[in-house]
Structures are given as structure tokens and as C-alpha cells.
Design a protein around this motif. Structure first.
Motif, mmCIF file in Angstrom:
data_model
loop_
_atom_site.group_PDB
_atom_site.id
_atom_site.type_symbol
_atom_site.label_atom_id
_atom_site.label_comp_id
_atom_site.label_asym_id
_atom_site.label_seq_id
_atom_site.Cartn_x
_atom_site.Cartn_y
_atom_site.Cartn_z
ATOM 1 N N GLY A 52 139.458 -31.160 17.530
ATOM 2 C CA GLY A 52 140.330 -32.183 18.230
ATOM 3 C C GLY A 52 140.547 -33.429 17.465
ATOM 4 O O GLY A 52 139.535 -34.071 17.289
ATOM 5 N N GLY A 54 141.769 -36.286 18.176
ATOM 6 C CA GLY A 54 142.334 -37.368 19.037
ATOM 7 C C GLY A 54 141.233 -38.442 19.274
ATOM 8 O O GLY A 54 140.837 -39.023 17.992
ATOM 9 N N THR A 55 141.182 -39.072 20.403
ATOM 10 C CA THR A 55 140.672 -40.418 20.600
ATOM 11 C C THR A 55 139.192 -40.338 19.792
ATOM 12 O O THR A 55 138.783 -41.210 18.804
ATOM 13 N N ALA A 56 138.341 -39.231 20.255
ATOM 14 C CA ALA A 56 136.922 -39.385 19.689
ATOM 15 C C ALA A 56 136.956 -38.637 18.353
ATOM 16 O O ALA A 56 136.006 -39.070 17.463
ATOM 17 N N GLU A 75 143.098 -29.531 14.775
ATOM 18 C CA GLU A 75 144.053 -30.224 15.592
ATOM 19 C C GLU A 75 144.952 -29.152 16.057
ATOM 20 O O GLU A 75 145.803 -28.584 15.266
ATOM 21 N N LYS A 76 144.929 -28.810 17.290
ATOM 22 C CA LYS A 76 145.760 -27.919 17.856
ATOM 23 C C LYS A 76 147.407 -28.301 17.917
ATOM 24 O O LYS A 76 148.170 -27.453 17.644
ATOM 25 N N SER A 83 145.118 -38.491 23.224
ATOM 26 C CA SER A 83 145.362 -39.000 24.534
ATOM 27 C C SER A 83 145.774 -40.722 24.075
ATOM 28 O O SER A 83 146.267 -41.378 25.108
ATOM 29 N N THR A 87 147.176 -43.327 26.701
ATOM 30 C CA THR A 87 146.210 -43.981 27.713
ATOM 31 C C THR A 87 146.495 -45.607 27.844
ATOM 32 O O THR A 87 147.167 -46.128 27.028
ATOM 33 N N GLY A 88 145.956 -45.844 28.929
ATOM 34 C CA GLY A 88 146.065 -47.569 29.170
ATOM 35 C C GLY A 88 145.329 -48.372 27.883
ATOM 36 O O GLY A 88 146.096 -49.676 27.803
ATOM 37 N N ASN A 90 142.590 -49.448 27.737
ATOM 38 C CA ASN A 90 141.614 -50.673 28.396
ATOM 39 C C ASN A 90 140.292 -50.260 28.088
ATOM 40 O O ASN A 90 139.711 -49.110 28.164
ATOM 41 N N ALA A 202 141.009 -24.055 18.025
ATOM 42 C CA ALA A 202 139.770 -23.529 17.980
ATOM 43 C C ALA A 202 139.559 -22.667 19.014
ATOM 44 O O ALA A 202 140.008 -22.890 20.166
ATOM 45 N N GLY A 238 138.991 -33.094 24.430
ATOM 46 C CA GLY A 238 139.587 -33.790 25.666
ATOM 47 C C GLY A 238 139.020 -33.098 26.889
ATOM 48 O O GLY A 238 138.387 -32.201 26.829
ATOM 49 N N GLU A 477 136.359 -36.862 26.597
ATOM 50 C CA GLU A 477 136.496 -36.579 27.982
ATOM 51 C C GLU A 477 135.961 -35.123 28.124
ATOM 52 O O GLU A 477 135.538 -34.815 29.287
ATOM 53 N N GLY A 491 137.163 -49.096 32.120
ATOM 54 C CA GLY A 491 136.996 -48.446 30.887
ATOM 55 C C GLY A 491 136.107 -47.560 30.384
ATOM 56 O O GLY A 491 135.640 -47.214 29.194
ATOM 57 N N SER A 493 136.085 -44.195 30.363
ATOM 58 C CA SER A 493 136.639 -43.021 29.513
ATOM 59 C C SER A 493 136.812 -43.178 27.995
ATOM 60 O O SER A 493 136.445 -42.573 27.032
ATOM 61 N N LEU A 494 137.775 -44.062 27.951
ATOM 62 C CA LEU A 494 138.455 -44.392 26.505
ATOM 63 C C LEU A 494 137.104 -44.979 25.687
ATOM 64 O O LEU A 494 136.956 -44.644 24.602
HETATM 65 C C1 LIG Z 1 147.731 -42.118 31.439
HETATM 66 C C2 LIG Z 1 146.038 -42.310 31.098
HETATM 67 C C3 LIG Z 1 145.783 -43.554 31.108
HETATM 68 C C4 LIG Z 1 144.508 -43.823 30.821
HETATM 69 N N1 LIG Z 1 143.897 -45.059 30.604
HETATM 70 C C5 LIG Z 1 142.620 -45.133 30.404
HETATM 71 C C6 LIG Z 1 141.823 -46.644 30.055
HETATM 72 O O1 LIG Z 1 142.817 -47.562 30.350
HETATM 73 N N2 LIG Z 1 140.886 -46.582 29.991
HETATM 74 C C7 LIG Z 1 139.968 -45.762 29.911
HETATM 75 O O2 LIG Z 1 138.757 -45.892 29.619
HETATM 76 N N3 LIG Z 1 140.423 -44.368 29.989
HETATM 77 C C8 LIG Z 1 141.710 -44.157 30.320
HETATM 78 N N4 LIG Z 1 142.082 -42.835 30.327
HETATM 79 C C9 LIG Z 1 141.447 -41.605 29.720
HETATM 80 C C10 LIG Z 1 141.151 -41.928 28.464
HETATM 81 O O3 LIG Z 1 142.272 -42.125 27.608
HETATM 82 C C11 LIG Z 1 140.807 -40.469 27.708
HETATM 83 O O4 LIG Z 1 139.805 -39.795 28.500
HETATM 84 C C12 LIG Z 1 140.404 -40.178 26.193
HETATM 85 O O5 LIG Z 1 141.196 -40.934 25.418
HETATM 86 C C13 LIG Z 1 140.280 -38.733 25.943
HETATM 87 O O6 LIG Z 1 139.898 -38.821 24.610
HETATM 88 P P1 LIG Z 1 139.441 -37.237 23.733
HETATM 89 O O7 LIG Z 1 139.077 -37.760 22.512
HETATM 90 O O8 LIG Z 1 138.429 -36.903 24.581
HETATM 91 O O9 LIG Z 1 140.638 -36.515 24.157
HETATM 92 P P2 LIG Z 1 142.085 -36.663 23.384
HETATM 93 O O10 LIG Z 1 142.440 -38.021 22.681
HETATM 94 O O11 LIG Z 1 143.158 -36.053 24.340
HETATM 95 O O12 LIG Z 1 142.150 -35.637 22.193
HETATM 96 C C14 LIG Z 1 141.782 -34.409 22.130
HETATM 97 C C15 LIG Z 1 142.565 -33.711 21.049
HETATM 98 O O13 LIG Z 1 142.027 -32.405 20.886
HETATM 99 C C16 LIG Z 1 143.148 -31.559 20.770
HETATM 100 N N5 LIG Z 1 142.655 -30.103 21.319
HETATM 101 C C17 LIG Z 1 142.546 -29.616 22.376
HETATM 102 N N6 LIG Z 1 142.281 -28.443 22.405
HETATM 103 C C18 LIG Z 1 142.180 -27.952 21.107
HETATM 104 C C19 LIG Z 1 141.727 -26.873 20.509
HETATM 105 N N7 LIG Z 1 141.509 -25.793 21.098
HETATM 106 N N8 LIG Z 1 141.523 -26.861 19.174
HETATM 107 C C20 LIG Z 1 141.869 -27.808 18.401
HETATM 108 N N9 LIG Z 1 142.430 -29.189 18.858
HETATM 109 C C21 LIG Z 1 142.340 -29.076 20.193
HETATM 110 C C22 LIG Z 1 144.375 -32.134 21.546
HETATM 111 O O14 LIG Z 1 145.424 -31.631 21.024
HETATM 112 C C23 LIG Z 1 143.821 -33.746 21.152
HETATM 113 O O15 LIG Z 1 144.572 -34.199 20.279
HETATM 114 C C24 LIG Z 1 143.497 -42.704 30.490
HETATM 115 C C25 LIG Z 1 144.029 -41.388 30.471
HETATM 116 C C26 LIG Z 1 145.434 -41.289 30.899
HETATM 117 C C27 LIG Z 1 146.188 -39.886 30.727
#
Ligand SMILES: Cc1cc2nc3c(=O)[nH]c(=O)nc-3n(C[C@H](O)[C@H](O)[C@H](O)COP(=O)(O)OP(=O)(O)OC[C@H]3O[C@@H](n4cnc5c(N)ncnc54)[C@H](O)[C@@H]3O)c2cc1C
Length: 511
Positions: A52, A54-56, A75-76, A83, A87-88, A90, A202, A238, A477, A491, A493-494
Motif C-alpha cells: 500500500g 498511501g498515507t502510512a 501499490e494496487k 487517501s 483526506t481533510g 487535519n 497484494a 487502508g 486505517e 486527527g 486517523s491521519l
Molecule cells: C474524506 C476524508 C477525510 C478525512 N479527514 C481526516 C482528517 O482530517 N484527519 C484524520 O485524522 N483522518 C481523516 N480521515 C481518515 C484518514 O485520512 C485515513 O484513515 C488515512 O489517510 C488512511 O491512511 P492509510 O495509509 O491507512 O490508507 P490509504 O492512504 O488509503 O492508503 C492505502 C493504499 O493501499 C493501496 N491498496 C489497497 N489495497 C491494496 C492491495 N491489495 N495491494 C496493494 N495496495 C493496496 C490503496 O490503493 C492505497 O493507495 C479522512 C478520511 C476521508 C475519506
């Protein structure tokens, strides 16, 4: 319920969910994926495989690469960011350079105490502590790379307030954060220090007979599968709030509105479970209220949002459930308290009820709509109802008519007799006596999923008995609502997604 009771209750819940998933969803969902001929099958080894981008995942890869690790990011989607693009943006962090520049005194202990107060003890203490202790380092790094938080965007938060200004709102939401992270990530890719595979999902973990994880099986857009081997693997895929079926199975609440990315399919949850991990925190689900759905076909887009935060617009309406009863102090200052009560109502919905006098005098209930649009909605929108009498209104809206009449009468009587409101509501500006009467339905919704993999203090995925699964870690997440608990914690989650990704890459993973 004591903390001890609560942890027993949550563990009982996670056992049943785990058994269910192990027995059904994991097996079918993973095996149902198309299995193409393994041409192009490859054996490749890295110190770290990040699933993944993304963020983390991005931040974990950056910090592991700084330490000289050979990192693969799977990355899929077609590109990285996850996200962060929606994401907001914040962040909740204590002791940051932004706070110091404004003379704000803050400590991780104060942050931790606030998290536990706001979540009413439902955050997992170890996870809340990890977030509070390390978030400032994360935010300071973003600042070093160019993130700007203007003075007016550092506050006590938009949900239940922190005790000091600690809520850092990036100017262009998550895009501002991505804008400072991505050049660094791209630079490391160009230098060959991070190996990025896009359009590669994956689908399976590579696990030896002793249960240790040695990487993942990925499938590309053409259905070609490869083994990506690594000494350590981080699940950073995520949550599952883009997957209505899984969301409802895990939380027992339909996904009424889909806001999360479609890529939030819960792949990491299934992978973690398939390796022997377990899920926790589904019971921390808490919806947001005020959203008016377009229809009863879930997930439904929102038609509009009612302005029900009493700090911005004290309520003129009463809120009732399908039984026609009030259930909440509409002007309770805590959003988490109000929303937790709303979650207990049948169908996870309530109606805002008001009379013609309120329609004429009160500030607009939907601030983003014109008055004409608001009035017109009562002629055509399925969530907006009008009745000459309260009985007629109840029948049209699907609220018990007799009970609705009694509820409004009780509300009016307490105002007329200058008695305290039965729910201790303070803002009671007008009687609800003048027809026609109006009802607007609101439905719960969420940005994220709450069920997540259980991990230890090193973010290593564990079995339910606490034994770590060798080589398997998780951040973001996929950990669910362990950090913020059953509350809208600013804040929650992010910030942990970024902070835990950094911790894994910077110091936890052995390179
Ligand atoms: C509209 C919105 C606003 C938000 N605002 C806030 C905020 O202001 N403050 C806060 O704390 N939280 C907020 N959140 C929540 C927070 O943004 C998310 O929980 C956080 O960004 C998730 O990060 P992540 O790394 O877990 O997932 P993501 O950033 O979503 O990254 C996951 C990545 O994994 C990839 N992936 C998925 N499945 C597979 C696979 N099988 N194989 C390979 N890659 C894969 C995806 O394509 C993606 O790129 C918000 C969420 C949303 C939707």
C-alpha cells in the motif's frame, strides 16, 4: 463497565468476528480472485515489503530507505498517495514546531489525557500513547519538508475540543501533506532506494510452516502473479470503508454513504486475518449525523448536511426517532455524546422536527442551500416531509404519529411552564405549535472503518493471545479505531497513520 470488563467484552466480540471471517470471507474473497497462469513469476527479495503506497506506506518506505534498507512498495492503484488526495489533512500532535512558534505549551502527556477523556476511555491506551508520544516528530518532519500551518489553522479542533490548540489543519487538506511527501518519495524511487510497483495488488501473504511472513504474492493488472519476498512486511492498505459488504459485516452497520476511496476494500484486514491475526475495535464505530441522504439505496450520496453543531447554530428543532420520541439533548456540547446516542436509534437515523414559526424565524438549517431550494425540497425530496398536523407529518415521514404529537406537546409544556427540559436542553427559543409542521431525515455516515488488526507496542500484528506474527507489521486505517476510540477524536486517523508509518520505517523494522 470497568476498563477490564470492556476489554473482555471487546475480546469476545473480536473472537466471533475473527471466526466468522476466517470461516467465510477470507477464504472466499481471496480464493475468488482470478488465478491466471503464473507466467512471469518472479522471486525477488527486499529487507522490507510495504503493501500500500498511501498515507502510512509512503512514509514507512521513506524512513526505511533513509536507513539504507532495500524497500519494495506494492501499490494496487496507478500511483501513490492513497487517501491523502481526499483526506481533510487535519493532524493532532503535541509539542510541534507550529505550536512552539505560537507560544503554545503542550506535552504528549496532555495529548494522551485528552484522547482518553474525549474517547471516554475507549481508545486502546497503548496505541493512544504511541500516537501522542511520537506525533510531533512526524509533524516537525513535514514542516522541515515545507508544510505550512497558518496561525488561524491551529485550533482546539472541530469535534470535541482538545485542552490546547493542537489541531493542525493543512491549507489544502491532505494534498498539502502529499505535496511535501511525494517529492521525497519520488527522489528515493529515482535513486533506486525504493522499488515501486504500481497496478500490483497484494492478494496473499507468503507464510512459512512456523507462521512467519516472508513477503506477499502480488497480481498485476494483466493477472500475472509474482512473489515479492521480504524479511519484513508492513500492511498499509487502508480500511474497508470503500467496501459496503465488508463494512456492514464487520461493524453491523450498513455503509450508508461512501466517502472513502474505492481502494479501501479491506485487503489488509483479510491478509492479516489469513496469517492468524485478529480484529478489534469494531465496537468503536460512531457515525456522523446531520447528513441527509438522497435515497434509501445504500450507499447513498448526500443531498445536503444540516447544520446541527450547537456551537455554530443552536438548535430550534427537536430531534426524534422513528418511535416519535426524543432521545438526545439537541444542544449537548459534545458531538461524540450526541452521535453515540443517535447511533442507538432504529435505522441509525433521526428526524429534525419544526413548525412554521421556526421555518420563518430560525437561521437556515441547511446553510449551504438557498431558502428557495430548501422550501422546494418539501415538494419533491424523499427525506423532506410536511404535514398540516403533527399526525399527518408523522404518517408521511414514517414516524409514529401519536407519539410524535405527545413528544411535541411535552416539549411545549416544559417551555410554557418554565420547567427544565426532560433532556436538559438549554436552547429552547420557540414553541412548536404553528402548522404546517416539517420533518427532515438525517442518516449516519462515516469517513473510515473502525475494525482493525490487533498489534503490539511495536506495531507487529499479533494473534489474539498477544503472540507476534514474525515479519508482519501494520500501520494506518488497517489498525481501525484503536487510537481514537469510540469518539470523534481530532486527527485520530491521519496522524497515527503517518506517525506509525514513520516509526516502523525509522526504528522498529530491523533492517
Ligand atoms: C474524506 C476524508 C477525510 C478525512 N479527514 C481526516 C482528517 O482530517 N484527519 C484524520 O485524522 N483522518 C481523516 N480521515 C481518515 C484518514 O485520512 C485515513 O484513515 C488515512 O489517510 C488512511 O491512511 P492509510 O495509509 O491507512 O490508507 P490509504 O492512504 O488509503 O492508503 C492505502 C493504499 O493501499 C493501496 N491498496 C489497497 N489495497 C491494496 C492491495 N491489495 N495491494 C496493494 N495496495 C493496496 C490503496 O490503493 C492505497 O493507495 C479522512 C478520511 C476521508 C475519506
Amino acid at each position: 463497565m470497568t476498563l477490564h470488563d470492556r476489554s473482555n467484552a471487546s475480546s469476545a466480540l473480536s473472537v466471533s468476528r475473527r471466526s466468522f471471517l476466517k470461516g467465510a470471507t477470507v477464504a472466499t474473497a481471496l480464493s475468488a480472485l482470478p488465478w491466471s497462469i503464473r507466467k512471469g513469476f518472479a522471486q525477488q527479495a527486499s529487507a522490507l515489503v510495504v503493501v500500500g503506497g498511501g498515507t502510512a506506506g509512503m512514509i514507512a518506505a521513506i524512513f526505511a530507505a533513509y536507513r539504507g534498507a532495500n524497500v519494495s512498495v506494492i501499490e494496487k492503484g496507478p500511483g501513490v498517495g492513497g487517501s491523502l488526495v481526499i483526506t481533510g489533512g487535519n493532524l493532532g500532535a503535541a509539542g510541534t514546531v507550529f505550536q512552539k512558534a505560537r507560544g503554545i505549551q503542550d506535552t504528549p502527556q496532555q495529548h494522551y489525557d485528552d484522547i482518553m477523556r474525549i474517547s471516554r476511555g475507549t481508545a486502546v491506551p497503548q496505541m493512544a500513547r504511541l500516537w501522542a508520544d511520537h506525533a510531533a516528530g512526524m509533524v516537525d518532519w513535514l514542516a522541515e519538508k515545507g508544510l505550512v500551518i497558518p496561525d488561524d489553522r491551529l485550533s482546539v479542533g472541530i469535534y470535541d475540543h482538545y485542552s490546547v490548540p493542537r489541531y493542525h489543519a493543512a491549507v489544502q487538506n491532505g494534498r498539502s501533506i502529499l505535496a511535501v511527501m511525494k517529492p521525497e518519495f519520488d527522489r528515493l524511487v529515482r535513486q533506486g532506494r525504493i522499488r515501486l510497483m504500481t497496478d500490483a495488488g497484494a492478494i496473499e501473504l507468503i507464510q512459512d510452516k512456523k507462521g512467519a511472513i516472508h513477503g506477499v504474492v502480488v497480481e498485476d493488472g494483466r493477472g500475472i502473479r509474482s512473489d515479492i519476498r521480504g524479511r519484513n512486511t508492513i500492511l498499509a492498505t487502508g480500511g474497508c470503508a470503500g467496501n459496503p459488504r465488508m463494512f456492514e459485516q464487520l461493524h453491523g452497520v450498513p455503509l450508508y454513504r461512501r466517502v472513502a476511496l474505492p481502494s479501501s476494500q479491506g485487503a489488509g484486514l483479510m491478509l492479516g486475518l489469513s496469517a492468524g491475526g485478529y480484529l478489534r475495535c469494531a465496537e468503536n464505530y460512531i457515525g456522523y449525523y446531520g447528513s441527509i441522504p438522497e435515497s434509501d439505496q445504500w450507499p447513498s450520496p448526500a443531498a445536503a448536511n444540516m447544520d446541527i453543531d450547537p456551537r455554530a447554530r443552536p438548535p430550534w428543532e427537536i430531534f426524534v426517532n422513528a418511535q416519535g420520541e426524543r432521545f438526545v439533548r439537541e444542544d449537548h456540547p459534545s458531538m461524540s455524546e450526541r452521535d453515540a446516542l443517535m447511533d442507538q436509534q432504529a435505522g441509525h437515523s433521526f428526524w429534525a422536527i419544526f413548525d412554521h414559526g421556526v421555518l420563518e424565524q430560525a437561521p437556515p438549517l441547511i446553510g449551504s442551500w438557498s431558502r428557495e431550494r430548501f422550501l422546494e425540497a418539501f415538494n419533491r425530496h424523499p427525506m423532506f416531509h410536511r404535514g398540516v398536523t403533527l399526525g399527518e407529518l408523522g404518517a408521511r415521514a414514517g414516524i409514529d404519529p401519536a407519539a410524535l404529537q405527545r413528544t411535541v406537546a411535552t416539549y411545549n409544556t416544559s417551555i410554557e411552564q418554565r420547567k427544565p427540559d426532560p433532556f436538559d436542553r438549554e436552547h429552547r427559543p420557540a414553541l412548536l405549535t404553528r402548522g404546517p409542521f416539517y420533518a427532515i431525515r438525517s442518516q449516519t455516515w462515516t469517513l473510515k472503518s473502525y475494525a482493525g488488526l490487533g498489534v503490539n507496542k511495536d506495531l507487529q500484528v499479533t494473534h489474539e493471545d498477544g503472540r507476534g506474527i514474525a515479519g508482519l507489521y501494520a500501520a494506518g486505517e488497517v489498525l481501525g479505531a484503536a487510537t481514537g476510540g469510540k469518539a470523534h477524536t481530532n486527527g485520530a486517523s491521519l496522524t497515527p497513520a503517518l506517525t506509525f508509518g514513520k516509526l516502523l520505517g525509522e526504528r522498529i523494522i530491523k533492517i
